[in-house]
Design an enzyme around this catalytic site. Structure first.
Site, PDB file in Angstrom:
ATOM      1  N   ASN A  61     175.709  69.829 -60.930  1.00 53.01           N
ATOM      2  CA  ASN A  61     174.308  69.401 -61.062  1.00 53.01           C
ATOM      3  C   ASN A  61     174.198  68.257 -62.063  1.00 53.01           C
ATOM      4  O   ASN A  61     174.879  68.236 -63.083  1.00 53.01           O
ATOM      5  CB  ASN A  61     173.379  70.575 -61.404  1.00 53.01           C
ATOM      6  CG  ASN A  61     173.756  71.372 -62.624  1.00 53.01           C
ATOM      7  OD1 ASN A  61     174.917  71.437 -62.999  1.00 53.01           O
ATOM      8  ND2 ASN A  61     172.788  71.995 -63.251  1.00 53.01           N
ATOM      9  N   GLU A  63     171.255  66.341 -63.966  1.00 52.39           N
ATOM     10  CA  GLU A  63     169.815  66.384 -64.249  1.00 52.39           C
ATOM     11  C   GLU A  63     169.282  65.028 -64.707  1.00 52.39           C
ATOM     12  O   GLU A  63     170.046  64.091 -64.946  1.00 52.39           O
ATOM     13  CB  GLU A  63     169.544  67.484 -65.284  1.00 52.39           C
ATOM     14  CG  GLU A  63     169.922  68.853 -64.739  1.00 52.39           C
ATOM     15  CD  GLU A  63     169.550  70.013 -65.648  1.00 52.39           C
ATOM     16  OE1 GLU A  63     169.208  69.781 -66.828  1.00 52.39           O
ATOM     17  OE2 GLU A  63     169.610  71.161 -65.153  1.00 52.39           O
ATOM     18  N   CYS A  72     171.150  68.836 -57.394  1.00 53.09           N
ATOM     19  CA  CYS A  72     171.894  70.101 -57.470  1.00 53.09           C
ATOM     20  C   CYS A  72     173.388  69.859 -57.209  1.00 53.09           C
ATOM     21  O   CYS A  72     173.770  68.877 -56.549  1.00 53.09           O
ATOM     22  CB  CYS A  72     171.388  71.079 -56.415  1.00 53.09           C
ATOM     23  SG  CYS A  72     169.768  71.775 -56.770  1.00 53.09           S
ATOM     24  N   GLU A  74     175.345  71.452 -55.191  1.00 51.09           N
ATOM     25  CA  GLU A  74     175.695  71.506 -53.767  1.00 51.09           C
ATOM     26  C   GLU A  74     175.383  70.172 -53.093  1.00 51.09           C
ATOM     27  O   GLU A  74     176.125  69.710 -52.220  1.00 51.09           O
ATOM     28  CB  GLU A  74     174.921  72.630 -53.065  1.00 51.09           C
ATOM     29  CG  GLU A  74     175.201  74.017 -53.598  1.00 51.09           C
ATOM     30  CD  GLU A  74     174.297  74.421 -54.756  1.00 51.09           C
ATOM     31  OE1 GLU A  74     173.871  73.532 -55.529  1.00 51.09           O
ATOM     32  OE2 GLU A  74     174.033  75.623 -54.894  1.00 51.09           O
ATOM     33  N   CYS A 110     169.629  76.746 -53.738  1.00 46.78           N
ATOM     34  CA  CYS A 110     168.170  76.600 -53.639  1.00 46.78           C
ATOM     35  C   CYS A 110     167.792  76.234 -52.196  1.00 46.78           C
ATOM     36  O   CYS A 110     168.659  75.931 -51.371  1.00 46.78           O
ATOM     37  CB  CYS A 110     167.677  75.532 -54.616  1.00 46.78           C
ATOM     38  SG  CYS A 110     167.987  73.842 -54.056  1.00 46.78           S
ATOM     39  N   CYS A 113     168.974  72.771 -50.928  1.00 47.61           N
ATOM     40  CA  CYS A 113     170.425  72.744 -50.671  1.00 47.61           C
ATOM     41  C   CYS A 113     170.772  73.526 -49.412  1.00 47.61           C
ATOM     42  O   CYS A 113     171.669  73.145 -48.664  1.00 47.61           O
ATOM     43  CB  CYS A 113     171.189  73.265 -51.877  1.00 47.61           C
ATOM     44  SG  CYS A 113     171.171  72.070 -53.227  1.00 47.61           S
TER      45      CYS A 113
END
Ligand code: THU
Length: 158
Positions: A61, A63, A72, A74, A110, A113
């Site tokens: 990830n 940010e 993210c 993934e 999530c 993803c």
């Protein structure tokens, strides 16, 4: 009125029961955690993807101070796979996390993803195994990304 029930099948593995290539994938996901950039959430996520040619691609990830601009793990991993090896089918993804929840629970991808992973399955016409795990706990396997997103919006809907 007909009620329709959808079921999600998961498998649980001890580390000793994992196939060798998945043990390696877990190790690579854990090693990638150091590359996560998560100064805001303090929750690091790493995904390691095993490609059909044996190459492993990792993503973490990343940010952003403008929170929605973050990506993210993934998503990072899948974008890297598709950018570097567009013609190679991804076979399995191992997702691991560190921080915040004090490793008490295994986190699943999530919603966005899940949509990205379903697109990958459509693109390569192949199931993508999803493995979720943190050290010291049993590991969860989901046979296909599509299982994580029932009634997904797919190219068939366009
Ligand atoms: N995160 C992921 O990398 N993957 C997921 O599937 C869930 C959430 C990241 C995004 C953000 O950097 C942090 O975890 C907290 O939400």
């Amino acid at each position: 009125m007909n009620e329709i029930n959808l079921t999600l099948k998961l498998s649980s593995y001890t580390k000793a029961e994992l196939p060798d290539e998945i043990v390696l994938l877990f190790e690579q996901a854990k090693a990638a955690l150091k590359d996560a950039y998560a100064p805001y959430s303090k929750f690091k996520v790493a995904a390691a993807v095993l490609l059909d040619n044996g190459i492993v691609v990792t993503g973490t990830n990343q940010e952003n101070a403008a929170y929605p601009a973050g990506i993210c793990a993934e998503g990072t991993a899948m974008s890297t796979c598709a950018s570097l090896y567009p013609d190679v089918k991804p076979k399995a993804m191992f997702i691991t996390t560190e921080g915040r929840n004090k490793n008490k629970s295994i986190a699943a991808p999530c919603g966005i993803c899940r949509q990205r992973l379903v697109e990958t399955e459509y693109r390569y016409k192949s199931k993508l195994e999803i493995w979720l795990g943190i050290e010291g706990q049993d590991i969860i396997k989901i046979n296909s990304a599509k299982d994580l997103l029932p009634m997904a919006f797919t190219p068939d809907d366009l």
